[in-house]
Design a protein around this motif. Structure first.
Motif, PDB file in Angstrom:
ATOM      1  N   TRP A  87      36.659  31.404  39.370  1.00 60.66           N
ATOM      2  CA  TRP A  87      38.009  31.870  39.068  1.00 60.66           C
ATOM      3  C   TRP A  87      38.797  30.783  38.337  1.00 60.66           C
TER       4      TRP A  87
ATOM      5  N   LYS B  43      36.959  41.633  37.269  1.00 61.21           N
ATOM      6  CA  LYS B  43      37.530  41.919  38.584  1.00 61.21           C
ATOM      7  C   LYS B  43      38.079  40.655  39.221  1.00 61.21           C
TER       8      LYS B  43
ATOM      9  N   GLN C 168      41.511  39.492  38.040  1.00 59.02           N
ATOM     10  CA  GLN C 168      42.633  40.297  38.500  1.00 59.02           C
ATOM     11  C   GLN C 168      43.182  39.814  39.843  1.00 59.02           C
ATOM     12  N   LYS C 169      42.428  38.935  40.492  1.00 59.55           N
ATOM     13  CA  LYS C 169      42.847  38.435  41.794  1.00 59.55           C
ATOM     14  C   LYS C 169      43.763  37.235  41.676  1.00 59.55           C
ATOM     15  N   LYS C 170      44.539  36.983  42.700  1.00 58.67           N
ATOM     16  CA  LYS C 170      45.318  35.764  42.814  1.00 58.67           C
ATOM     17  C   LYS C 170      44.488  34.747  43.589  1.00 58.67           C
TER      18      LYS C 170
ATOM     19  N   GLU D 244      43.741  35.203  47.151  1.00 53.20           N
ATOM     20  CA  GLU D 244      42.923  36.373  47.498  1.00 53.20           C
ATOM     21  C   GLU D 244      41.419  36.085  47.368  1.00 53.20           C
TER      22      GLU D 244
END
Length: 244
Positions: free
Chosen positions: A210, A235, A238-240, A243
């Protein structure tokens, strides 16, 4: 052993770096062979002149073709057949990690260090190409030659010791590297992220991926635009961070 010969007017300026750290150990192990040759040894006359004023006038001096071509030809005679002769020059294509991977597959390298205002154009037919570090000017090609030797040497089997290291570094996938941390766990109020201490390797890998994607997107959008992102990466983006 991967053979490299560096042709330079200032051999002392490169010898120290070649004997230090990883490059020095690679040479001791017989994985990398680097010869540094003084171009002036191939100049004729009492004063062994290697440069002269440019035709047409202008500032600075130009490296003469006779000693440089003689040095290149002598280096070719010592090198394995097919070794690449490259001039360090701001006119060349920018050196990249991909280019380093190409060069490590060559039989060897002969790196020519330019100086002064440049090299007599009649030397060009005796080269296989030119290499630049980027859009800036250096005093000479020695720093560029060392950068090429360093980048190529790190790709040789056995040089780094941990072979997985070189394939997870910046630019290997057109990605910048994720952040790194080591001890102590707390330094002046800044803490090592808890995820890196959790022992969950899948979660750690996800965190690192990430950050690599985010850093590349923010700092090198040119590299990010060339990435072929799969569904998992899309996908993930799209996360923080909390998360992950």
């Amino acid at each position: 052993m991967y053979p490299v010969e560096v042709l330079t007017l200032f051999p002392d300026s490169v010898q120290g770096y070649l004997g230090a750290s990883i490059l020095g150990k690679a040479r001791e192990k017989g994985l990398l062979g680097v010869t540094v040759t003084h171009i002036r040894d191939y100049a004729e006359g009492k004063h062994r002149v290697t440069d002269d004023a440019p035709y047409g006038g202008g500032a600075g001096m130009v490296m003469k073709p006779e000693p440089l071509v003689a040095a290149i030809e002598a280096a070719r005679s010592r090198a394995p057949a097919g070794a690449k002769v490259l001039l360090m020059s701001p006119r060349g294509p920018t050196f990249t990690q991909a280019r380093a991977r190409e060069l490590v597959r060559e039989p060897g390298l002969i790196l020519v260090c330019g100086r002064y205002e440049g090299v007599d154009e009649r030397v060009m037919p005796f080269l296989d190409g030119e290499v630049s570090l980027g859009d800036f000017i250096l005093t000479g090609g020695e720093v560029a030659a060392l950068a090429v030797v360093d980048a190529v040497a790190r790709l040789l089997p056995g040089v780094l010791g941990n072979e997985s290291s070189s394939v997870s570094e910046s630019f290997e996938e057109n990605l910048l590297e994720h952040p790194h941390y080591t001890r102590p766990p707390s330094f002046r109020g800044a803490e090592v992220p808890a995820v890196l201490q959790c022992g969950d390797h899948a979660r750690i890998a996800r965190w690192r991926r990430w950050h690599a994607l985010r850093l590349t997107q923010q700092r090198r959008p040119d590299l990010f635009a060339r990435l072929e992102l799969g569904k998992a990466d899309m996908k993930l983006l799209q996360k923080k961070e909390e998360e992950l």
